[in-house]
Design a protein around this motif. Structure first.
Motif, short mmCIF file in Angstrom:
data_model
loop_
_atom_site.label_atom_id
_atom_site.label_comp_id
_atom_site.label_asym_id
_atom_site.label_seq_id
_atom_site.Cartn_x
_atom_site.Cartn_y
_atom_site.Cartn_z
N VAL A 116 -11.84 12.96 -3.51
CA VAL A 116 -10.51 12.33 -3.56
C VAL A 116 -10.39 11.49 -4.83
CG1 VAL A 116 -9.02 10.62 -2.42
CG2 VAL A 116 -10.24 12.31 -1.04
N PHE A 117 -9.26 11.69 -5.54
CA PHE A 117 -8.94 10.90 -6.74
C PHE A 117 -7.62 10.20 -6.46
CE2 PHE A 117 -12.06 12.81 -9.61
CZ PHE A 117 -12.37 13.98 -8.93
N ASN A 118 -7.67 8.90 -6.20
CA ASN A 118 -6.45 8.18 -5.84
C ASN A 118 -6.56 6.74 -6.34
OD1 ASN A 118 -4.28 6.84 -4.25
ND2 ASN A 118 -4.22 8.78 -3.15
N LEU A 119 -5.40 6.18 -6.68
CA LEU A 119 -5.34 4.79 -7.12
C LEU A 119 -5.82 3.86 -6.02
CD1 LEU A 119 -4.29 3.24 -9.59
CD2 LEU A 119 -2.04 3.19 -8.52
N SER A 158 -20.07 9.33 -1.81
CA SER A 158 -20.54 9.03 -3.17
C SER A 158 -19.38 8.64 -4.10
CB SER A 158 -21.26 10.26 -3.72
OG SER A 158 -21.53 10.08 -5.09
N HIS A 159 -19.66 7.76 -5.03
CA HIS A 159 -18.70 7.38 -6.07
C HIS A 159 -19.29 7.74 -7.44
CE1 HIS A 159 -16.74 5.17 -2.85
NE2 HIS A 159 -17.93 4.67 -2.58
N LEU A 202 -11.71 5.94 -6.84
CA LEU A 202 -10.52 5.09 -6.80
C LEU A 202 -10.17 4.66 -8.22
CD1 LEU A 202 -11.17 2.84 -3.65
CD2 LEU A 202 -9.62 4.80 -3.85
N GLY A 203 -8.90 4.84 -8.57
CA GLY A 203 -8.46 4.49 -9.93
C GLY A 203 -7.36 5.44 -10.33
N PRO A 204 -6.72 5.21 -11.48
CA PRO A 204 -5.65 6.11 -11.92
C PRO A 204 -6.22 7.49 -12.22
CG PRO A 204 -5.87 4.18 -13.41
CD PRO A 204 -7.01 4.13 -12.44
N ALA A 231 -23.00 12.96 -9.98
CA ALA A 231 -23.29 13.73 -8.76
C ALA A 231 -22.12 14.68 -8.46
CB ALA A 231 -23.53 12.78 -7.58
N PHE A 232 -20.88 14.21 -8.69
CA PHE A 232 -19.72 15.09 -8.49
C PHE A 232 -19.79 16.28 -9.45
CE2 PHE A 232 -15.61 16.43 -10.20
CZ PHE A 232 -15.08 17.04 -9.07
#
Ligand code: BJW
Ligand code: ZN
Length: 289
Positions: free
Chosen positions: A260-263, A6-7, A277-279, A11-12
């Motif tokens: 996961v939080f990543n550029l 999921s993005h 995905l992102g800063p 929901a998170f």
């Protein structure tokens, strides 16, 4: 059946609100917006400098002059840096008075691979507006598993003295050498006697960080937290360095959720329940509010 990734931030947040034992595993991307270079990827330090000469005990003993210049440069960079919005979001989330509005009755610990101390500064800032309930919490809030850039450690095992030291420069011989590091033209010949020395026994001192082949710190506490976590946030790490790289996997194997939080894409992120995905200085404040 294949898990659907999921993005969806809402929901998170629903999962976060029901989680009881939350951990975050952070890496260099957390501090990127504070001006601290990462290790791998474009502009990463291990592209320009040799990790095996600078981040191993063997490299240090072979040439402490080179190694100390690199860590002096890193200390100077970190000394000038300020926590960013992602550090601040994690700092605020560490306070029960704030977190319990988002994830009632939960615990939270940040396990960071970073040595720059910025998460600790952010937590100290958050604690300025803390309540009594926040101050009475006994669980660790931040575990700096790869040590601390500002710890200076005696190389003599019999002494073992460690001192927190933010002095800039740490010794006269290193003053200005940060420019040589930037230009990748370090001086390999600073005499050992002129490098940082132990304040107790005068032996050669070393940076108090964890190099390749060394045991990370707080491992027992970390393994306990990872073992009971039901939600693991993986923030700004390539997830390529062990043992931190396996923590999310262990949480998932135990039935917990991973976000996961990543550029960019990172190792194992295809197995995460959530991928943002992102800063992280943008995604994390939204996720933890
Ligand atoms: C953003 C962003 C933005 C950018 N927003 N994201 C073979 C197999 C398995 C293991 C080994 C093996 N060979 C050797 C080992 C063990 C070794 C290891 O893992 N090596 C691998 C390279 C293979 N590990 C060790 O030696 C460790 N000790 C150990 O294993 O002891 C034995 C043991 C332990 C436990 C149980 C049993 C036994 C020690 C590792 C020490 C690592 N030291 C360093 C240097 C620390 C001091 C210093 O800072 O100089 O730690 S190396 C370096 O890598 C540093 C970091 O903490 C670490 C991790 O890097 P990180 O944080 O992930 O950074 P990057 O640059 O890789 O990624 C940045 C990410 O951010 C990227 O994904 C970007 O996309 C992202 N990003 N901007 C969000 N704005
Ligand atoms: Zn000593």
């Amino acid at each position: 059946m294949m898990m659907q990734q999921s993005h969806d931030m809402q929901a998170f947040k629903d999962v976060l609100s029901k989680s009881k034992h939350i951990i975050a595993v952070a890496g260099a991307g957390l501090s990127a917006a504070s001006g601290i270079p990462t290790f791998r990827g474009a502009g990463g330090m291990w592209r320009k400098y040799n990790a095996m000469s600078l981040a191993t005990p063997e490299g240090f003993h072979e040439n402490p002059s080179l190694c100390w210049q690199f860590y002096h440069y890193r200390r100077e960079t970190a000394n000038k840096a300020q926590p960013n919005a992602a550090h601040n979001a994690l700092g605020a989330f560490s306070l029960p008075s704030i977190r319990h509005l988002i994830a009632p009755e939960s615990s939270f610990t940040l396990i960071t691979q970073n040595v720059d101390g910025l998460s600790v500064l952010a937590l100290e800032k958050a604690l300025e507006s803390a309540t009594d309930a926040d101050l009475n919490v006994e669980q660790p809030k931040i575990l700096e598993m790869h040590g601390r850039l500002f710890d200076v450690k005696c190389t003599k095992a019999e002494c073992g003295h460690v001192e927190f030291n933010r002095t800039s420069p740490i010794c006269a011989a290193l003053q200005g050498t940060e420019d040589l590091v930037e230009a990748n033209a370090m001086d390999p010949d600073i005499p050992r006697a002129d490098l940082p020395r132990c304040s107790k026994c005068n032996a050669l001192a070393r940076p108090g960080v964890v190099w390749f082949g060394e045991m990370p710190v707080h491992l027992d506490t970390i393994e306990g937290l990872v073992g009971r976590a039901d939600l693991c946030l993986v923030v700004g790490t390539s997830s390529t360095v062990y043992p931190a790289a396996v923590y999310a996997e262990v949480v998932a194997e135990n039935g917990g959720k991973v976000a996961v939080f990543n550029l960019d894409r990172s190792e194992g992120d295809e197995d995460a329940n959530f991928l943002f995905l992102g800063p992280c200085e943008e995604t994390l404040p939204e996720a933890l509010s």
